[in-house]
Structures are given as C-alpha cells and as structure tokens.
Motif scaffolding. Structure first.
Motif, PDB file in Angstrom:
ATOM      1  N   GLY A   1      39.443  16.648  19.969  1.00 26.80           N
ATOM      2  CA  GLY A   1      38.389  16.415  20.947  1.00 26.80           C
ATOM      3  C   GLY A   1      37.018  16.869  20.510  1.00 26.80           C
ATOM      4  O   GLY A   1      36.178  17.213  21.356  1.00 26.80           O
TER       5      GLY A   1
ATOM      6  N   ALA B   1      38.493  21.520  24.726  1.00 28.76           N
ATOM      7  CA  ALA B   1      38.911  21.327  23.334  1.00 28.76           C
ATOM      8  C   ALA B   1      38.566  22.563  22.505  1.00 28.76           C
ATOM      9  O   ALA B   1      37.616  23.285  22.790  1.00 28.76           O
ATOM     10  CB  ALA B   1      38.232  20.091  22.750  1.00 28.76           C
TER      11      ALA B   1
ATOM     12  N   GLY C   1      35.378  24.374  23.983  1.00 20.78           N
ATOM     13  CA  GLY C   1      34.570  23.801  25.047  1.00 20.78           C
ATOM     14  C   GLY C   1      34.924  24.392  26.394  1.00 20.78           C
ATOM     15  O   GLY C   1      35.968  25.029  26.574  1.00 20.78           O
TER      16      GLY C   1
ATOM     17  N   ARG D   1      27.215  19.712  23.658  1.00 22.16           N
ATOM     18  CA  ARG D   1      26.543  19.210  22.459  1.00 22.16           C
ATOM     19  C   ARG D   1      25.847  20.395  21.800  1.00 22.16           C
ATOM     20  O   ARG D   1      25.120  21.151  22.444  1.00 22.16           O
ATOM     21  CB  ARG D   1      25.542  18.121  22.787  1.00 22.16           C
ATOM     22  CG  ARG D   1      24.858  17.549  21.541  1.00 22.16           C
ATOM     23  CD  ARG D   1      24.170  16.240  21.828  1.00 22.16           C
ATOM     24  NE  ARG D   1      23.230  16.358  22.920  1.00 22.16           N
ATOM     25  CZ  ARG D   1      22.789  15.319  23.648  1.00 22.16           C
ATOM     26  NH1 ARG D   1      23.239  14.106  23.399  1.00 22.16           N
ATOM     27  NH2 ARG D   1      21.910  15.506  24.609  1.00 22.16           N
TER      28      ARG D   1
ATOM     29  N   GLU E   1      34.584  18.222  23.483  1.00 23.43           N
ATOM     30  CA  GLU E   1      35.011  17.825  24.815  1.00 23.43           C
ATOM     31  C   GLU E   1      35.479  19.038  25.622  1.00 23.43           C
ATOM     32  O   GLU E   1      35.858  20.064  25.051  1.00 23.43           O
ATOM     33  CB  GLU E   1      36.152  16.795  24.708  1.00 23.43           C
ATOM     34  CG  GLU E   1      35.749  15.485  24.052  1.00 23.43           C
ATOM     35  CD  GLU E   1      34.705  14.724  24.860  1.00 23.43           C
ATOM     36  OE1 GLU E   1      34.725  14.826  26.103  1.00 23.43           O
ATOM     37  OE2 GLU E   1      33.864  14.033  24.236  1.00 23.43           O
ATOM     38  N   PRO E   2      35.451  18.943  26.963  1.00 25.56           N
ATOM     39  CA  PRO E   2      35.885  20.067  27.794  1.00 25.56           C
ATOM     40  C   PRO E   2      37.305  20.528  27.453  1.00 25.56           C
ATOM     41  O   PRO E   2      38.219  19.706  27.328  1.00 25.56           O
ATOM     42  CB  PRO E   2      35.825  19.491  29.210  1.00 25.56           C
ATOM     43  CG  PRO E   2      34.830  18.387  29.131  1.00 25.56           C
ATOM     44  CD  PRO E   2      34.981  17.794  27.764  1.00 25.56           C
TER      45      PRO E   2
ATOM     46  N   VAL F   1      29.790  17.662  18.956  1.00 25.58           N
ATOM     47  CA  VAL F   1      30.132  17.438  20.358  1.00 25.58           C
ATOM     48  C   VAL F   1      31.574  17.887  20.562  1.00 25.58           C
ATOM     49  O   VAL F   1      32.470  17.487  19.820  1.00 25.58           O
ATOM     50  CB  VAL F   1      29.965  15.956  20.748  1.00 25.58           C
ATOM     51  CG1 VAL F   1      30.443  15.722  22.179  1.00 25.58           C
ATOM     52  CG2 VAL F   1      28.503  15.528  20.598  1.00 25.58           C
TER      53      VAL F   1
ATOM     54  N   PRO G   1      30.943  17.387  28.297  1.00 23.59           N
ATOM     55  CA  PRO G   1      31.088  17.778  26.889  1.00 23.59           C
ATOM     56  C   PRO G   1      29.918  18.650  26.462  1.00 23.59           C
ATOM     57  O   PRO G   1      28.802  18.540  26.978  1.00 23.59           O
ATOM     58  CB  PRO G   1      31.079  16.432  26.149  1.00 23.59           C
ATOM     59  CG  PRO G   1      31.462  15.423  27.176  1.00 23.59           C
ATOM     60  CD  PRO G   1      30.922  15.923  28.477  1.00 23.59           C
TER      61      PRO G   1
END
Length: 345
Positions: free
Chosen positions: A171, A205, A252, A261, A202-203, A200, A259
C-alpha cells in the motif's frame, strides 16, 4: 523560489555533530516549520522547515519550503520577480498547479506536478517564478541543495525529469526525483550523494525502506499523518534520522483516514561549512557581501531574465546584517531524549 524576507538572517551552517541513529530503534527528531510570507498584503505563505536553529542541513539539503494548498484567487498566487542564486541547486516539485519558470540561461519552462525541475546556480544565475493563469490551487515544495566547494562555481544548468511510479508494496508507492530508492534511479545530476522522493502511504499500510546507512534522512509530511519508526508525525512536521540506519519504517494512519503524502530527503553529511543569506550560498560574510554588490550592479555573473512581466523588473537585495554571524551548529551527537525513548519501548 526566492527567499524574499526583507531582513533575512545570515546563517552559518555546519554539518558535523550529527546524531547517529540506532539500527533497531532509530531516534527521530521532530522539526517543525515557521510561516514565512512571500511578500505583499495578499501574498501566499510558505512553511519553512530548513534551515532552523535546531538543524541547518540534511546532507546537502539546506533549504526546505512547503506551501499550499493555496487558493490562488484569494492570495494572488506566486509572482516572484527575477532574483539571483549562487552556490546551490534549486529543486522544484509540485503536487497541484503550475509555475512558469524563466532564467538567465534562456530556459522557459512550466513546472508541473510530478515533474522535477532542477536549476544549477553555481557561479551565478537569476530566474523568475509565476503561477500560470490556469492555476487555481498551488501546492508543492521548493528545495535547495548546497554545492560542495569543488563544484560551487559550476556553470548555469537546468534539468527536467518525469520519474515513474515505483510500487513499494503493502500500500505504498514512490516517485524518485533524485538519487535512488527501491530500485528506481533518477538520472538528474547532483554534486553530492543525495536522495529525494515523493512517497504515498495508504491508511494502515506499513513500508520498510532500505536506505544508505551513510546518509542522514528527513521525512516531511505533506498530507495525512504517519509514524516514522514508531514516532508520530503530523502534517508539516519533518522527522529527522541520523546516519547509521539502514531501514526506515513508515506506517500510515488508521483506516478511514486519507493517504499520507510525504517527501523523503537524504544525503551524506555535507562536511563543509557554508553561509546562507537571502538567495546566496557562500563560504563567508565577505563573499556574500560581494555577491550582493554584484547583483545590485547588475553584473554579468547573474545574467538577465527575458520575458518576465511584473510590477518590478528584478528583486532588490535586502540590506546586509551589521554584524558577522557566529557558526550555527547542529546539536550534540548524544541526545538525552534517546534513552527516555528507548525506556518506553
């Protein structure tokens, strides 16, 4: 981007006395930014993360401005008249919007999201930066790299590169605009070993990045929030990790969040003392004073920008400080917070 403070500090930066990271549980120093207006009553503001009193350099990275998302309609966007640079490279990286770049090398380019533009102003260069008419939101980072002594008089140059997206697994993904990471290598030329990448996550991850243990690293949070080696970082904060660390673990925020960044910056400790003032990087106060004098005299060291249309044709240099500035040093190697952090693990 110009540093257009009307009364800029003269900063003497040293790259020694760096905290050495622990391979298993690296100490993460949190660096917060300060708001700096870019001039005028409706000017956009930037969040200046480097240089700070607590830390001046990360590798050869000597200047980090983080801005936006900025409503160009209400702020007027970016309109920076021709201004000079010496002894550095500028690295422009956008998330949203576009900027028109013109310089004294004769380059006329549009800076777009996901495309790195690196300008070399060793011996001397000047350029202008204006957000394009079609830009409604401006959001990105402007970075400077100090040139080592052997290269600081290098001629003007401009490089453009569009890095591919590299999947990091679990992710997370990256775009490497300088150096190399996770098998992706940028062809952009630098004069010190450096790393620059947008990441980036992801939540929820988690990604473990293999990095050069000879580098120090800084992770800047643009959007969302993450934990760097178990240390929480929020938007606008930069987590610093010293040398000796071969892996960085990034997690994350929880499910349901946006997400994250991030901008990852790294490099080998610079190992040289520099002086930064306004838009110049030099080696001592007298040299900075000479650069300022040449800019005010419209010396050929900097050349001229053609095609810029604005209220002023070029930015005047601020007045120099009256006193010489003592060296600004990074903190001691042994950070007392480390033992406290390790006790709580």
């Amino acid at each position: 981007m110009s540093n257009i403070d009307t009364d800029p500090d003269e900063i003497r930066c040293r790259a020694d006395d760096l905290p050495v990271g622990d391979v298993r549980h690296p100490y993460v120093e949190i660096i917060t930014s300060r708001e700096v207006p870019l001039g005028g009553p409706r000017a956009m503001s930037v969040r200046r993360t480097l240089p700070q009193r607590q830390r001046s350099l990360i590798g050869a990275w000597c200047f980090v401005d983080h801005y936006g998302p900025d409503d160009v309609v209400s702020t007027g966007g970016m309109d920076v008249a021709p201004h000079p640079h010496t002894g550095l490279q500028t690295v422009s990286w956008l998330f949203t919007g576009e900027i028109e770049h013109r310089d004294s090398l004769g380059v006329h380019a549009i800076v777009r999201p996901g495309e790195v533009n690196l300008m070399t102003g060793g011996h001397g260069i000047c350029h202008s930066e204006v957000s394009t008419p079609g830009t409604s939101t401006l959001h990105g980072v402007q970075l400077w790299v100090a040139l080592p002594d052997a290269a600081r008089n290098t001629p003007r140059d401009f490089q453009h590169y569009v890095p591919p997206t590299t999947e990091l697994g679990g992710g997370a993904r990256a775009r490497v605009f300088l150096g190399n990471l996770a098998g992706s290598t940028s062809p952009v030329t630098t004069f010190s070993p450096l790393l620059g990448a947008e990441i980036v996550v992801e939540p929820g991850a988690t990604v473990a990045l293999d990095v050069d243990p000879g580098y120090e690293h800084g992770l800047l949070v643009d959007t969302g929030s993450v934990a760097l080696s178990d240390t929480p970082l929020s938007r606008g904060e930069l987590g610093y990790v010293g040398t000796g660390v071969s892996s960085l673990t990034i997690t994350g925020a929880g499910a349901g969040d946006a997400p994250a960044r991030l901008i990852l910056l790294g490099g080998k400790p610079f190992g040289e003392e520099i002086v930064m003032w306004w838009n110049f990087v030099g080696r001592d106060h007298d040299e900075i004073a000479a650069f300022r004098d040449e800019w005010e005299r419209e010396s050929e060291r900097f050349g001229r920008v053609e095609g810029y249309v604005g209220a002023v044709s070029r930015l005047p240099a601020p007045q120099l400080p009256h006193a010489r500035i003592r060296p600004r040093r990074n903190p001691p190697t042994e950070n007392p917070q480390r033992s406290t952090q390790e006790e709580t693990r």
